[in-house]
Structure formats: structure tokens, C-alpha cells
Motif scaffolding. Structure first.
Motif, PDB file in Angstrom:
ATOM      1  N   THR A 157     -42.383 109.260 -24.605  1.00  0.00           N
ATOM      2  CA  THR A 157     -43.502 109.299 -23.667  1.00  0.00           C
ATOM      3  C   THR A 157     -43.613 110.722 -23.134  1.00  0.00           C
ATOM      4  OG1 THR A 157     -41.951 108.476 -21.986  1.00  0.00           O
ATOM      5  CG2 THR A 157     -43.496 106.887 -22.961  1.00  0.00           C
ATOM      6  N   ALA A 158     -44.809 111.066 -22.648  1.00  0.00           N
ATOM      7  CA  ALA A 158     -45.088 112.457 -22.274  1.00  0.00           C
ATOM      8  C   ALA A 158     -45.105 112.636 -20.765  1.00  0.00           C
ATOM      9  CB  ALA A 158     -46.424 112.884 -22.863  1.00  0.00           C
ATOM     10  N   ASN A 159     -44.404 113.659 -20.309  1.00  0.00           N
ATOM     11  CA  ASN A 159     -44.302 113.967 -18.881  1.00  0.00           C
ATOM     12  C   ASN A 159     -45.033 115.250 -18.521  1.00  0.00           C
ATOM     13  OD1 ASN A 159     -42.630 111.783 -18.605  1.00  0.00           O
ATOM     14  ND2 ASN A 159     -40.796 112.940 -18.081  1.00  0.00           N
ATOM     15  N   ASP A 160     -45.390 115.359 -17.254  1.00  0.00           N
ATOM     16  CA  ASP A 160     -45.852 116.611 -16.682  1.00  0.00           C
ATOM     17  C   ASP A 160     -45.059 116.848 -15.403  1.00  0.00           C
ATOM     18  OD1 ASP A 160     -47.435 118.797 -17.136  1.00  0.00           O
ATOM     19  OD2 ASP A 160     -49.299 117.665 -17.142  1.00  0.00           O
ATOM     20  N   LEU A 161     -45.011 118.112 -14.988  1.00  0.00           N
ATOM     21  CA  LEU A 161     -44.212 118.477 -13.828  1.00  0.00           C
ATOM     22  C   LEU A 161     -45.110 118.642 -12.606  1.00  0.00           C
ATOM     23  CD1 LEU A 161     -41.198 119.118 -13.282  1.00  0.00           C
ATOM     24  CD2 LEU A 161     -41.811 121.539 -13.444  1.00  0.00           C
ATOM     25  N   PHE A 162     -44.723 118.001 -11.504  1.00  0.00           N
ATOM     26  CA  PHE A 162     -45.476 118.055 -10.260  1.00  0.00           C
ATOM     27  C   PHE A 162     -44.606 118.647  -9.159  1.00  0.00           C
ATOM     28  CE2 PHE A 162     -47.554 114.998 -12.850  1.00  0.00           C
ATOM     29  CZ  PHE A 162     -48.879 114.910 -12.432  1.00  0.00           C
ATOM     30  N   GLU A 163     -45.159 119.580  -8.408  1.00  0.00           N
ATOM     31  CA  GLU A 163     -44.425 120.134  -7.273  1.00  0.00           C
ATOM     32  C   GLU A 163     -44.550 119.201  -6.083  1.00  0.00           C
ATOM     33  OE1 GLU A 163     -44.384 124.011  -6.027  1.00  0.00           O
ATOM     34  OE2 GLU A 163     -43.719 124.790  -7.965  1.00  0.00           O
ATOM     35  N   LEU A 164     -43.437 119.042  -5.376  1.00  0.00           N
ATOM     36  CA  LEU A 164     -43.381 118.185  -4.200  1.00  0.00           C
ATOM     37  C   LEU A 164     -42.819 118.978  -3.029  1.00  0.00           C
ATOM     38  CD1 LEU A 164     -41.987 114.979  -5.953  1.00  0.00           C
ATOM     39  CD2 LEU A 164     -44.326 115.340  -5.154  1.00  0.00           C
ATOM     40  N   PRO A 165     -42.847 118.427  -1.813  1.00  0.00           N
ATOM     41  CA  PRO A 165     -42.343 119.157  -0.648  1.00  0.00           C
ATOM     42  C   PRO A 165     -40.872 119.541  -0.756  1.00  0.00           C
ATOM     43  CG  PRO A 165     -43.662 117.287   0.040  1.00  0.00           C
ATOM     44  CD  PRO A 165     -43.468 117.154  -1.446  1.00  0.00           C
ATOM     45  N   PHE A 166     -40.511 120.587  -0.037  1.00  0.00           N
ATOM     46  CA  PHE A 166     -39.129 121.007   0.157  1.00  0.00           C
ATOM     47  C   PHE A 166     -38.423 121.378  -1.146  1.00  0.00           C
ATOM     48  CE2 PHE A 166     -40.201 117.597   3.279  1.00  0.00           C
ATOM     49  CZ  PHE A 166     -40.588 118.454   4.299  1.00  0.00           C
ATOM     50  N   LYS A 167     -39.149 122.148  -1.963  1.00  0.00           N
ATOM     51  CA  LYS A 167     -38.590 122.720  -3.194  1.00  0.00           C
ATOM     52  C   LYS A 167     -38.080 121.646  -4.155  1.00  0.00           C
ATOM     53  CE  LYS A 167     -37.356 127.055  -0.921  1.00  0.00           C
ATOM     54  NZ  LYS A 167     -36.281 128.026  -0.633  1.00  0.00           N
ATOM     55  N   THR A 168     -38.814 120.571  -4.249  1.00  0.00           N
ATOM     56  CA  THR A 168     -38.502 119.524  -5.227  1.00  0.00           C
ATOM     57  C   THR A 168     -39.631 119.450  -6.248  1.00  0.00           C
ATOM     58  OG1 THR A 168     -39.577 117.798  -3.917  1.00  0.00           O
ATOM     59  CG2 THR A 168     -37.209 118.166  -3.541  1.00  0.00           C
ATOM     60  N   LYS A 169     -39.304 118.931  -7.423  1.00  0.00           N
ATOM     61  CA  LYS A 169     -40.282 118.759  -8.488  1.00  0.00           C
ATOM     62  C   LYS A 169     -40.009 117.437  -9.192  1.00  0.00           C
ATOM     63  CE  LYS A 169     -40.711 123.725  -9.300  1.00  0.00           C
ATOM     64  NZ  LYS A 169     -40.675 124.835 -10.274  1.00  0.00           N
ATOM     65  N   ALA A 170     -41.073 116.794  -9.620  1.00  0.00           N
ATOM     66  CA  ALA A 170     -40.928 115.521 -10.318  1.00  0.00           C
ATOM     67  C   ALA A 170     -41.586 115.594 -11.684  1.00  0.00           C
ATOM     68  CB  ALA A 170     -41.549 114.389  -9.509  1.00  0.00           C
ATOM     69  N   ALA A 171     -40.877 115.108 -12.687  1.00  0.00           N
ATOM     70  CA  ALA A 171     -41.460 114.933 -14.020  1.00  0.00           C
ATOM     71  C   ALA A 171     -41.969 113.500 -14.093  1.00  0.00           C
ATOM     72  CB  ALA A 171     -40.405 115.190 -15.090  1.00  0.00           C
ATOM     73  N   ILE A 172     -43.286 113.364 -14.161  1.00  0.00           N
ATOM     74  CA  ILE A 172     -43.923 112.048 -14.122  1.00  0.00           C
ATOM     75  C   ILE A 172     -44.524 111.725 -15.486  1.00  0.00           C
ATOM     76  CG2 ILE A 172     -45.741 110.657 -13.053  1.00  0.00           C
ATOM     77  CD1 ILE A 172     -45.362 112.245 -10.504  1.00  0.00           C
ATOM     78  N   THR A 173     -44.240 110.544 -15.976  1.00  0.00           N
ATOM     79  CA  THR A 173     -44.733 110.104 -17.277  1.00  0.00           C
ATOM     80  C   THR A 173     -46.224 109.791 -17.197  1.00  0.00           C
ATOM     81  OG1 THR A 173     -42.564 109.149 -17.756  1.00  0.00           O
ATOM     82  CG2 THR A 173     -44.416 108.419 -19.121  1.00  0.00           C
ATOM     83  N   LEU A 174     -47.015 110.479 -18.029  1.00  0.00           N
ATOM     84  CA  LEU A 174     -48.466 110.339 -17.995  1.00  0.00           C
ATOM     85  C   LEU A 174     -49.033 109.574 -19.180  1.00  0.00           C
ATOM     86  CD1 LEU A 174     -49.549 113.967 -16.995  1.00  0.00           C
ATOM     87  CD2 LEU A 174     -48.801 112.110 -15.516  1.00  0.00           C
ATOM     88  N   SER A 175     -48.346 109.631 -20.334  1.00  0.00           N
ATOM     89  CA  SER A 175     -48.963 109.084 -21.544  1.00  0.00           C
ATOM     90  C   SER A 175     -47.920 108.801 -22.615  1.00  0.00           C
ATOM     91  CB  SER A 175     -50.008 110.062 -22.089  1.00  0.00           C
ATOM     92  OG  SER A 175     -49.436 111.334 -22.309  1.00  0.00           O
ATOM     93  N   TYR A 176     -48.367 108.149 -23.676  1.00  0.00           N
ATOM     94  CA  TYR A 176     -47.565 107.990 -24.882  1.00  0.00           C
ATOM     95  C   TYR A 176     -47.843 109.202 -25.777  1.00  0.00           C
ATOM     96  CZ  TYR A 176     -47.401 103.005 -23.582  1.00  0.00           C
ATOM     97  OH  TYR A 176     -47.219 101.814 -22.931  1.00  0.00           O
TER      98      TYR A 176
END
Length: 347
Positions: free
Chosen positions: A285-304
Motif C-alpha cells: 500500500t502507498a503512504n505519504d508523509l504528513f507533518e504534525l505538531p511538535f516535530k512529529t510526522k505521520a506516514a498515512i496510507t492513501l492508496s493501493y
């Protein structure tokens, strides 16, 4: 991963900017609330399986558990349970002090791994390109996690791969190429694919499907540029026309995951290609990286993610299966390499 660590998608309001600027004086409880509010906003808007999640039940529970934490960093640990609950085996959360992931991932035990592979992994393998038996180009691409790299740094890393291949091409008469992905546990697939442009050429690299398995976008290579929906994600300066006719053998294994699998998807469908080794880990599955508060980042699954066929597979299956026959200490005795050479010679 499709483009994990490729592009940072930021959603920042004026209110959030003010809060972020005041984070040093915020209480732990306030910090946790700000963080999880933003995190859930991104998940509800982007997560591939978001329509299958009862957010009204999950959000208050997660925040309640997180608020029991004595520090902000400890509150992030609940994200692993969150990922398990929403079946997000490819979701990741990064902070300055650690990484948090799902417990649903396939478990690899020592019995799954060959001793030679374990030794190679323990030595923190680096990218390598060399010639075997005077005529076979060997490109070893391990995992490459460049979490905070600039565009310039990503391009430089891709250029290093590209230049190494072209340099071997100049000095030796190469009959074919062996690309070893057995220790590629993920990272920046854009860097890897742009670097391998000489062997892939101008082609669609991957197609991405929505939750209903309909094609929603694509990535590809053209003139050394790796792009997704016309947005440049990485590039190399080319010095020669791509060689898409030369035989290529990919070697995969149980540790080939995420970005490593995306490299295989990028080649799948190419003429004069074979995949040798073991079934890959299974994070396509394919992820993208999202910036979040307090110097954190999340790789969130967007698609197959799929190859050019638009048919989704959970992992990469080899055409010639070779189980636990690695020999990284003497590649000429590695059965995967031996089979790869046989394939190249046959072409």
C-alpha cells in the motif's frame, strides 16, 4: 512505500501556528490534545480505509488513554494501538525520539532468515555497485530512510545510484544487471527509482488505486525525472540514453518491504526481466508523509500501489523461488546470483 519521505503535505491554520509557537509554555495535556486533534483530522481526511472506521468511538478513547501519559512522548505510544484498531499495518508515526508502528505487521523470526543475510543486515549495509565475473553488473540497494532530507539531498542520493551504474557501464562490457533488494526494508522509493532510471527508462512506474480499486493517479520516469501526477519528486542528470533492452534480474526476500517492493513494482512489466528469491514482506500500500505538531510526522496510507497492470498484489512473488540460499560474503556462490547470471546469459 510509494512516496513516503517524498513530499510533505502540510495543513496549518493560523490558530495552529499560534499554538505551535507557544508550545514551550503549553501543558502536557494541552500538547496531547493539539497533537491528536490534528492527527485525527489528517487520518479522517486521507486514510485509505477511513470509511470503515468508527471515528466517533475511537477518537475519544485514544485521547483519553493518551492524556493519562506523564509526558508528550509517552502519549505517542497509544498510536500503535490506534493503528492496530483501524487495521493500519503500514501506518507510521515519527517523533524526535522514536518511531511508532502497528503490531499487525508480518512477524519475521530468526528461522525465516539465512545466516548470511542476518550477518549482512547486522553490518548496516550500504549502497554498492560492482561487477561480478567481469560481465554482470550488481547493484545492492538497502533501505534508505531520509526522513528530513532536502530536495537537493534526495536528488544527490539518486544521482549517486545513477552515476555508479553509468560508471560500471563505461569500464566493463556488461551483459546484464542484478539488482539486489533483499535488505531493502523501505524508505525513499523516489530516490531509488530515479537512481535506476538508466534501466527503467521513460515509463509508468506505478499506478495507485483508491479504496474501490479504481486508478486515481500514477507515477513515472521521464528524462531522469521521477514524478507523480506531473509533480517532480526526484531527478537525476542523465548522460546516456536508457538501456531498457539489457536483461535485469531482481532479487527479493522476506525483508524486502515497502519502498523495496515499490522498486520491484517499477520494474515489473519490463522486457527481459526476472524476479528471483523469496516472496517479499508485503507492504505494497502507498503512504505519504504528513507533518504534525511538535516535530512529529505521520506516514498515512492513501492508496493501493500496483505495477503498470493496475492489478494489486499484497507482495512481490518471485518467478524463480530460492529460499535461504544467500551468500553475501561470496556472491559468486550465492544461488540467487547464480540463477540471475543464468537468466542473463539466456538472453
Amino acid at each position: 512505500m510509494r512516496k513516503l519521505f517524498l513530499a510533505v503535505m502540510i495543513s496549518v491554520s493560523i490558530l495552529f501556528s499560534k499554538v505551535y509557537g507557544q508550545q514551550k509554555v503549553m501543558s502536557v495535556q494541552d500538547s496531547i490534545n493539539v497533537f491528536y486533534d490534528q492527527f485525527f483530522e489528517e487520518l479522517e481526511a486521507n486514510y485509505l480505509y477511513r470509511k470503515n472506521v468508527n471515528w466517533s468511538q475511537i477518537k475519544p478513547y485514544v485521547k483519553k488513554e493518551a492524556l493519562k501519559s506523564g509526558t508528550f512522548e509517552k502519549s505517542l505510544k497509544i498510536s500503535s494501538k490506534l493503528f492496530d484498531t483501524i487495521r493500519g499495518d503500514h501506518l507510521l508515526l515519527f517523533s524526535e525520539k522514536g518511531m511508532y508502528q502497528s503490531n499487525l505487521k508480518r512477524k519475521i523470526v530468526q528461522e525465516d532468515l539465512h545466516k548470511s543475510l542476518l550477518i549482512a543486515y547486522s553490518e548496516e549495509p550500504k549502497f554498492e555497485a560492482k561487477v561480478i565475473n567481469d560481465h554482470y553488473g550488481y547493484v545492492f540497494i538497502p533501505g534508505m530512510l531520509l526522513l528530513n532530507a532536502t530536495e537537493k539531498e534526495l536528488n544527490e542520493r539518486a544521482q549517486k545510484i545513477y552515476d555508479a551504474i553509468l560508471e560500471l557501464n563505461k569500464t566493463k562490457k556488461i551483459k546484464g544487471w542484478i539488482i539486489d533488494l533483499r535488505l531493502n526494508i523501505g524508505g525513499n522509493s523516489n530516490v531509488m527509482l530515479a537512481g535506476l532510471y538508466h534501466l527503467i527508462g521513460d515509463n509508468t512506474v506505478s499506478l495507485y488505486l483508491d479504496a474501490d480499486k479504481n486508478v486515481k493517479n500514477r507515477s513515472g520516469l521521464h528524462n531522469g525525472i521521477y514524478y507523480e501526477d506531473q509533480k517532480i519528486q526526484a531527478r537525476v542528470k542523465t548522460i546516456a540514453k536508457p538501456n531498457t533492452e539489457i536483461p535485469v534480474a531482481l532479487i527479493t526476500g522476506v525483508m524486502t518491504a515497502s519502498a523495496g517492493e515499490f522498486v520491484a513494482l517499477g520494474f515489473r512489466g519490463r522486457k527481459k526481466l526476472i524476479i528471483i528469491g523469496e516472496e517479499s514482506f508485503g507492504l505494497t500500500t502507498a503512504n505519504d508523509l504528513f507533518e504534525l505538531p511538535f516535530k512529529t510526522k505521520a506516514a498515512i496510507t492513501l492508496s493501493y500501489a500496483t505495477d503498470r497492470s493496475a492489478v494489486f498484489t499484497n507482495n512481490i512473488e518471485p518467478q524463480i523461488e530460492i529460499v535461504k540460499e544467500a551468500n553475501f560474503q561470496d556472491l559468486e556462490k550465492d544461488k540467487n546470483i547464480i540463477e540471475a547470471i543464468k537468466f542473463i546469459d539466456s538472453k
